[in-house]
Write a protein that holds these residues in place. Structure first.
Motif, short mmCIF file in Angstrom:
data_model
loop_
_atom_site.label_atom_id
_atom_site.label_comp_id
_atom_site.label_asym_id
_atom_site.label_seq_id
_atom_site.Cartn_x
_atom_site.Cartn_y
_atom_site.Cartn_z
N ILE A 43 41.48 42.72 58.44
CA ILE A 43 41.74 41.89 57.26
C ILE A 43 42.51 42.72 56.23
O ILE A 43 42.41 43.95 56.23
CB ILE A 43 40.43 41.37 56.62
CG1 ILE A 43 39.58 42.54 56.14
CG2 ILE A 43 39.67 40.50 57.57
CD1 ILE A 43 38.56 42.14 55.10
N PRO A 44 43.31 42.05 55.40
CA PRO A 44 43.95 42.81 54.33
C PRO A 44 42.91 43.26 53.32
O PRO A 44 41.92 42.56 53.07
CB PRO A 44 44.92 41.81 53.72
CG PRO A 44 44.40 40.49 54.10
CD PRO A 44 43.71 40.65 55.41
N THR A 45 43.12 44.45 52.79
CA THR A 45 42.20 44.93 51.76
C THR A 45 42.41 44.16 50.46
O THR A 45 41.56 44.16 49.59
CB THR A 45 42.40 46.43 51.55
OG1 THR A 45 42.41 47.05 52.82
CG2 THR A 45 41.27 47.04 50.75
N TYR A 46 43.54 43.53 50.33
CA TYR A 46 43.81 42.71 49.14
C TYR A 46 42.88 41.50 49.13
O TYR A 46 42.57 40.94 50.18
CB TYR A 46 45.25 42.21 49.16
CG TYR A 46 46.27 43.29 49.00
CD1 TYR A 46 46.66 43.73 47.74
CD2 TYR A 46 46.87 43.86 50.13
CE1 TYR A 46 47.60 44.72 47.60
CE2 TYR A 46 47.82 44.86 49.99
CZ TYR A 46 48.18 45.29 48.73
OH TYR A 46 49.12 46.27 48.58
N TYR A 47 42.47 41.14 47.98
CA TYR A 47 41.69 39.91 47.87
C TYR A 47 42.22 39.10 46.69
O TYR A 47 42.88 39.64 45.80
CB TYR A 47 40.20 40.22 47.69
CG TYR A 47 39.87 40.91 46.40
CD1 TYR A 47 39.48 40.18 45.26
CD2 TYR A 47 39.96 42.29 46.29
CE1 TYR A 47 39.20 40.82 44.07
CE2 TYR A 47 39.69 42.93 45.10
CZ TYR A 47 39.31 42.20 44.00
OH TYR A 47 39.04 42.82 42.81
N GLY A 48 41.98 37.83 46.76
CA GLY A 48 42.48 36.95 45.71
C GLY A 48 41.35 36.52 44.78
O GLY A 48 40.20 36.43 45.19
N LYS A 49 41.74 36.28 43.56
CA LYS A 49 40.73 35.88 42.57
C LYS A 49 41.30 34.72 41.77
O LYS A 49 42.47 34.77 41.34
CB LYS A 49 40.45 37.06 41.65
CG LYS A 49 39.08 37.02 41.01
CD LYS A 49 38.97 37.95 39.84
CE LYS A 49 38.75 39.40 40.14
NZ LYS A 49 38.62 40.25 38.97
N TYR A 50 40.54 33.68 41.63
CA TYR A 50 41.03 32.58 40.78
C TYR A 50 39.83 31.87 40.18
O TYR A 50 38.69 32.05 40.62
CB TYR A 50 41.90 31.62 41.59
CG TYR A 50 41.14 30.82 42.63
CD1 TYR A 50 40.79 31.39 43.85
CD2 TYR A 50 40.78 29.49 42.40
CE1 TYR A 50 40.11 30.68 44.79
CE2 TYR A 50 40.09 28.77 43.34
CZ TYR A 50 39.77 29.36 44.54
OH TYR A 50 39.07 28.65 45.47
N THR A 51 40.13 31.08 39.20
CA THR A 51 39.05 30.35 38.54
C THR A 51 39.19 28.88 38.86
O THR A 51 40.29 28.32 38.78
CB THR A 51 39.10 30.52 37.02
OG1 THR A 51 39.89 31.66 36.74
CG2 THR A 51 37.74 30.68 36.43
N SER A 52 38.12 28.31 39.31
CA SER A 52 38.16 26.90 39.61
C SER A 52 36.91 26.28 39.02
O SER A 52 35.80 26.73 39.29
CB SER A 52 38.20 26.71 41.13
OG SER A 52 37.69 25.45 41.47
N GLU A 53 37.11 25.28 38.25
CA GLU A 53 36.02 24.56 37.58
C GLU A 53 35.12 25.53 36.84
O GLU A 53 33.89 25.47 36.94
CB GLU A 53 35.21 23.75 38.60
CG GLU A 53 36.03 22.67 39.25
CD GLU A 53 35.37 22.18 40.53
OE1 GLU A 53 34.21 22.58 40.79
OE2 GLU A 53 36.00 21.42 41.25
N GLY A 54 35.77 26.44 36.18
CA GLY A 54 34.99 27.36 35.36
C GLY A 54 34.30 28.46 36.11
O GLY A 54 33.69 29.34 35.53
N GLN A 55 34.39 28.44 37.46
CA GLN A 55 33.72 29.48 38.24
C GLN A 55 34.78 30.40 38.81
O GLN A 55 35.83 29.96 39.27
CB GLN A 55 32.94 28.86 39.39
CG GLN A 55 31.54 28.45 38.98
CD GLN A 55 30.76 28.02 40.20
OE1 GLN A 55 31.32 27.41 41.10
NE2 GLN A 55 29.47 28.33 40.20
N GLU A 56 34.46 31.67 38.80
CA GLU A 56 35.39 32.63 39.40
C GLU A 56 35.18 32.64 40.91
O GLU A 56 34.05 32.75 41.37
CB GLU A 56 35.16 34.02 38.82
CG GLU A 56 36.30 34.94 39.13
CD GLU A 56 36.16 36.23 38.35
OE1 GLU A 56 35.28 37.02 38.74
OE2 GLU A 56 36.92 36.44 37.39
N LYS A 57 36.26 32.49 41.63
CA LYS A 57 36.12 32.47 43.09
C LYS A 57 36.97 33.57 43.69
O LYS A 57 38.00 33.96 43.14
CB LYS A 57 36.56 31.11 43.63
CG LYS A 57 35.62 30.02 43.21
CD LYS A 57 35.75 28.82 44.10
CE LYS A 57 34.62 27.84 43.81
NZ LYS A 57 34.83 26.58 44.53
#
Lengths: 472, 582
Positions: A43-57
């Motif tokens: 797997i890539p060591t990179y990870y994605g981060k985003y906010t959806s409906e007020g929750q960080e995912k």
């Protein structure tokens, strides 16, 4: 049988205890069961981060590349020098790497997973005795790799995570240089690891690194990418901008050198992902470019110098047929001499393409591969230098650049005309990419290795400092 | 038409081998899926289509008798570990000794087996035996340290640290030197004030080795005094005591120099090595060749008595026996093995038999050869065959290198020696003259390449040079005679003139004509001598006769010698018998 005689080659020395080998890198994290020949989970060591409906995912694995979610930003828990910066996220990424494919996700809290829902009116049964959470690695020993210059603190943190968060019964931390040497069947070798974030040169003697000889420089695959970007900026028919696939709606074929006629997707700024997402995807195009086009001038001598026959190397390089490349937006061009120039600075710092916007400072001569090797050799005892030169192991995915080993061989022969220089670089791509993982797989499946594990008991007895004592 | 008839026509033996198809005639069983009628239609030979049923290939019978030995995940402990880490690995279940039992008994059996397996894994872990540590000397006590091991350079702490490292890394000095990082502990406050804190010094591997070896050797000596040591121990002790860090350092410097040579130096060394290899190879070759030459020169000298061969009778007898042996050899090779082998010992004397043996055998050889009638007939046939041999033409002879020798001197000699001998005339003066003539012709006195033909030509050349010299000698003689005669004549004329002067003075012109024919006479022999040198031996006689007028007396002598030469040859000719093939 005399125990002081090592097992003969025909004798199978393996004894598999279903250990998990985890080889975290800057660009990818490799995990798999010991005894297998390739990591099952990449797997890539990179990870994605985003906010959806007020929750960080968080998004892990290849899913990062797929959907340009609004506000999606891409991060890497590792630092450019190969040392973990963000321990919380590193733990999550690593855990994902083996739970997703190897051990299965950890079971949720039995209170909440629905299976133990209490029928209303009944009192909950005795639950105190049940362990609240089963650890993900409860029954697999874990072998992890680390770079040769990993500081003690980071090593202690690693064993702490493995023991306390993952609950592994046994743990070992091995240097990836040593593992790469094992992968090519050598106990003593000079390992040249060309990774995404850095190049490292590790002298290994009898399965142990010689710390004073370890050298590393940031001229890895990402640096080459930055050189390619610099090249694209000063490209002759027109500067090239890389448009990642996700921004291209449709493309039509155009002639070489003609501006592209693609239709682009328009993403409104409020829905657009973070700039880091675009960089990551551009990086994917660039790695494709590196695989298809980029070539290392094979030598002898530098690209800017003259060959022994007296002709200019650049002229020779120009006369060789170019290589075409088509970008995601349909723009295509044949790359001639330029395809050599982007990597020349790995060997000749002066040949670097200047770019003021690049995050990489212009390289110094001491950072080039031949200099690194020279310094590494100067750091070890003179008696083993010839032996190390006869056992140069080249590994790492960026060493797959076309002609890299030829050039390295030429450079070493020039620097050391006396001793025999022998480079062992596996021709198999997988073996080159996963060199240190494969070495770990070999090591962790050896019957003789099982005495080296740091067991949970020992950890509880001595604490994290044991890692310094045992993993030498 | 039967095969027998064909055989008859072709003159083949009646029944060479048993006919194969008859053997094969086996009535094939009718496969199950085919009706009798259909099978009958198929005829004698089976169709090339395989008729078989669709079913799985069964196991071999012996396999079904075996019991499956399952693998199971078994926990094990490793004796090489200090803690009791239990890991799991797949292990084959132990083969049961008793056959499988039914019912609850079988279950019990199973459990027993499991226990047995666990027990066997308890016994010893297979790889534990590979866990070995290097042997390091016993650690010193305080007293021992203070008495024997004190050093100005090394503190007790640092020595301890070094010994720890050595033990930890199993004497891998590369790693020890690499990891060596001694931080002197903060010493007690009082000593800190008084004692100087030693500056942290860089310890090289040689320093560490020297210290360790000193400690180890001292400990060894403490355990057993050197007088009581075993040989191995003593050797070790000596080695450790004699370790010289300075020398080691110098060696490493040299090694570094060797490693960092420039390309030119490396190339030069390569060339030198190549040269050395070539020289030694040449020397070897030379030695081998010389040895071979010597072995050739050292002919097996016959130690036997040679008196019996010294008379001509004895010689002829020897010749006879040799010829006989030769003939019988030939016959044998022609007739092949079935040609009646007469006693092999009589045929050819065994090559390894000594000279005396052969001498003893040869006389008896002669009458023995034809032992039976067949052999006699064969010998007759052989004689005929021998006469049928075609004689080689001269060109063929040169082609195959066949040479006829008039007379062969015994022993080995060099061809060039023969040519060399020619240049040595009887008198020293003559030899020198010959050499001068050759030098003038730019022919080396010693032949560079004495091949057969060159030798012959050289022989001819020498011959003609001899002739030339002779001619010159004659010419000189004649000239001197002429001069004397002329002088006499002049004297006479002068006297006559004196006498005549008184009578008439015109005769004076006659006097100057005389030298011209004299010059002619001197030049002629040289031309005549030069001629044969080009034409060859046969024409020398003609040349002789041509100039015979000038030097009647000497040429007589000369031609006589030539004649004697030829006569010698003619007398020798009948002796020529042996055929030599080069």
């Amino acid at each position: 049988m005399n125990p002081s005689i090592p097992p003969s080659t025909a004798e199978y020395g393996g004894d598999e205890v279903s250990a998990i080998v985890l080889d975290p890198g800057f660009s990818t994290t490799r995990a798999g069961f010991a005894g297998e020949d390739t990591p099952k989970s990449l797997i890539p060591t990179y990870y994605g981060k985003y906010t959806s409906e007020g929750q960080e995912k968080l998004i892990f694995s290849d899913d990062v590349f797929v959907t340009p979610r609004p506000g999606l930003s891409v991060h890497n828990p590792m630092g450019r020098d190969g040392i973990v910066e963000d321990w919380d996220m590193a733990e999550k990424v690593w855990e994902y790497s083996f739970t997703s494919r190897l051990t299965g996700p950890k079971p949720g809290n039995p209170f909440q997973n629905g299976l133990n829902d209490v029928v209303d009116g009944e009192l909950p049964t005795e639950m105190e005795g049940v362990e609240i959470e089963e650890k993900p690695l409860a029954d697999s020993p874990l072998l992890m790799s680390e770079c040769g210059w990993n500081p003690t603190k980071a090593r202690e943190k690693t064993i702490e995570i493995a023991m306390e968060k993952w609950g592994t019964p046994a743990f070992y931390l091995a240097r990836n240089g040593v593992l790469a040497a094992f992968a090519s069947g050598k106990a003593s070798a000079l390992v040249v690891d060309v990774g995404a974030s850095s190049i490292s040169v590790t002298p290994v003697h009898d399965g142990m690194i010689l710390k004073r000889g370890v050298q590393h420089s940031p001229l890895g695959g990402d640096y080459i990418s930055s050189q390619i970007r610099a090249l694209f900026k000063i490209n002759t028919p027109q500067p090239i901008t890389i448009t990642p696939h996700y921004l291209v709606y449709s493309k039509t074929a155009v002639d070489a050198g003609q501006p592209s006629q693609a239709k682009y997707k328009s993403i409104p700024p409020e829905k657009a992902p973070d700039a880091s997402y675009r960089t990551l995807l551009e990086e994917r195009t660039l790695s494709e470019f590196k695989e298809c086009v980029v070539q290392v001038w094979p030598g002898p001598n530098k690209l800017s110098a003259t060959s022994p026959s007296g002709s200019l190397n650049e002229e020779v390089a120009k006369s060789s047929p170019g290589r075409p490349f088509e970008f995601p937006d349909g723009y295509n061009q044949v790359f001639g001499l330029d395809r050599y120039r982007v990597v020349e600075s790995l060997f000749d710092a002066k040949a670097a393409i200047p770019d003021s916007e690049s995050p990489f400072p212009p390289p110094t001569q001491a950072q080039t591969v031949p200099e690194l090797i020279k310094n590494a050799l100067n750091g070890v005892d003179v008696d083993i230098r010839p032996h190390l030169l006869a056992n140069v192991v080249v590994t790492g995915a960026s060493s797959l650049l076309h002609g890299f080993t030829d050039r390295l061989n030429q450079e070493l022969m020039q620097t050391y005309p006396g001793p025999r220089v022998r480079i062992s670089a596996p021709g198999n791509t997988a073996e080159r990419k996963f060199g240190s993982w494969i070495g770990g797989s070999i090591l962790a499946s050896l019957g003789t290795f099982h005495q080296m594990w740091i067991s949970k008991k020992e950890y509880e007895e001595h604490g994290p400092t044991i890692v310094e004592k045992r993993c030498k | 038409m039967a095969a027998a008839d064909v055989r008859d026509m072709l003159d083949l033996p009646a029944e060479g081998q048993p006919r194969p198809h008859k053997k094969q005639k086996v009535v094939e069983k009718r496969p199950e899926g085919i009706t009798r009628e259909l099978f009958a239609l198929l005829g004698e030979r089976a169709p090339p289509i395989a008729i078989n049923e669709n079913r799985y290939k069964g196991r071999p019978k012996w396999m079904s008798k075996l019991r499956v030995r399952p693998w199971r995940m078994a926990p094990f402990t490793n004796e090489a570990r200090s803690d009791d880490l239990v890991l799991q690995h797949w292990q084959r279940q132990v083969e049961p000794t008793k056959p499988a039992l039914e019912g609850p008994e079988a279950e019990r059996e199973e459990r027993n087996q499991e226990e047995g397996a666990a027990h066997s894994s308890d016994q010893e872990y297979l790889f534990a035996k590979y866990s070995i540590k290097a042997r390091v000397p016993r650690r010193y006590t305080d007293e021992e340290y203070n008495r024997h091991l004190k050093s100005d350079e090394w503190s007790r702490q640092e020595t301890d640290y070094l010994m720890d490292l050595v033990e930890e890394y199993d004497l891998r000095w590369m790693v020890i030197a690499d990891r060596y990082d001694f931080q002197p502990h903060p010493v007690d406050a009082e000593t800190n004030i008084t004692a100087l804190v030693p500056a942290k010094q860089v310890r090289t591997m040689e320093h560490m080795k020297a210290r360790y070896y000193f400690v180890a050797a001292s400990m060894l000596a403490l355990e057993h005094p050197p007088s009581e040591m075993s040989e191995a121990e003593f050797d070790l002790h000596e080695k450790m005591m004699k370790f010289d860090p300075e020398r080691e350092r110098a060696r490493k410097e040299l090694a570094a120099l060797q490693l960092n040579r420039t390309a030119d130096e490396v190339r030069e060394e390569g060339i030198l090595l190549e040269e050395l290899k070539r020289i030694t190879a040449n020397e070897q070759n030379f030695i081998a060749e010389r040895r071979e030459l010597y072995s050739r020169l050292e002919v097996p000298i016959s130690v036997g008595n040679t008196t019996m061969y010294q008379s001509s009778q004895g010689l002829s007898q020897l010749l006879q026996t040799l010829l006989q042996a030769d003939k019988s050899k030939k016959r044998r090779s022609i007739l092949g093995p079935e040609g009646a082998a007469p006693s092999p010992a009589a045929q050819t004397p065994a090559p390894n038999a000594g000279a005396r043996d052969s001498r003893g055998d040869t006389p008896s050889n002669v009458p023995v050869a034809p032992t039976n009638k067949k052999a006699v007939a064969a010998a007759a046939a052989n004689k005929e065959a021998q006469q049928n041999f075609r004689t080689l033409s001269p060109s063929e002879e040169t082609k195959y290198g066949v040479q006829h020798h008039d007379r062969l001197a015994p022993g080995v000699q060099f061809r060039s020696d023969r040519a060399q001998k020619l240049t040595q005339a009887k008198s020293n003066v003559q030899t020198q003259k010959l050499a001068a003539a050759l030098a003038e012709l730019e022919v080396p006195l010693r032949l560079v390449m004495p091949t057969e033909r060159v030798c012959k030509e050289f022989e001819k050349l020498i011959h003609s040079v001899n002739l030339l010299l002779d001619a010159r000698k004659v010419a000189e003689k004649v000239e001197s005679e002429i001069r004397v005669l002329e002088a006499a004549k002049q004297e006479r004329e002068r006297k006559a003139k004196e006498a005549r002067e008184k009578e008439k003075p015109e005769v004076k012109t006659e006097q100057e004509d005389n030298p011209v024919p004299a010059a002619n006479v001197t030049s002629e022999p040289t031309r005549g001598a030069a001629l044969p040198s080009t034409d060859g031996h046969a024409e020398t006689a003609g040349g002789h006769t041509g100039e015979a007028t000038a030097r009647e007396g000497t040429s007589h002598k000369r031609s006589a010698s030539v004649l004697s030469n030829t006569s010698e040859k003619s007398t020798k000719r009948p002796k020529k018998g042996a055929l030599h093939v080069a």
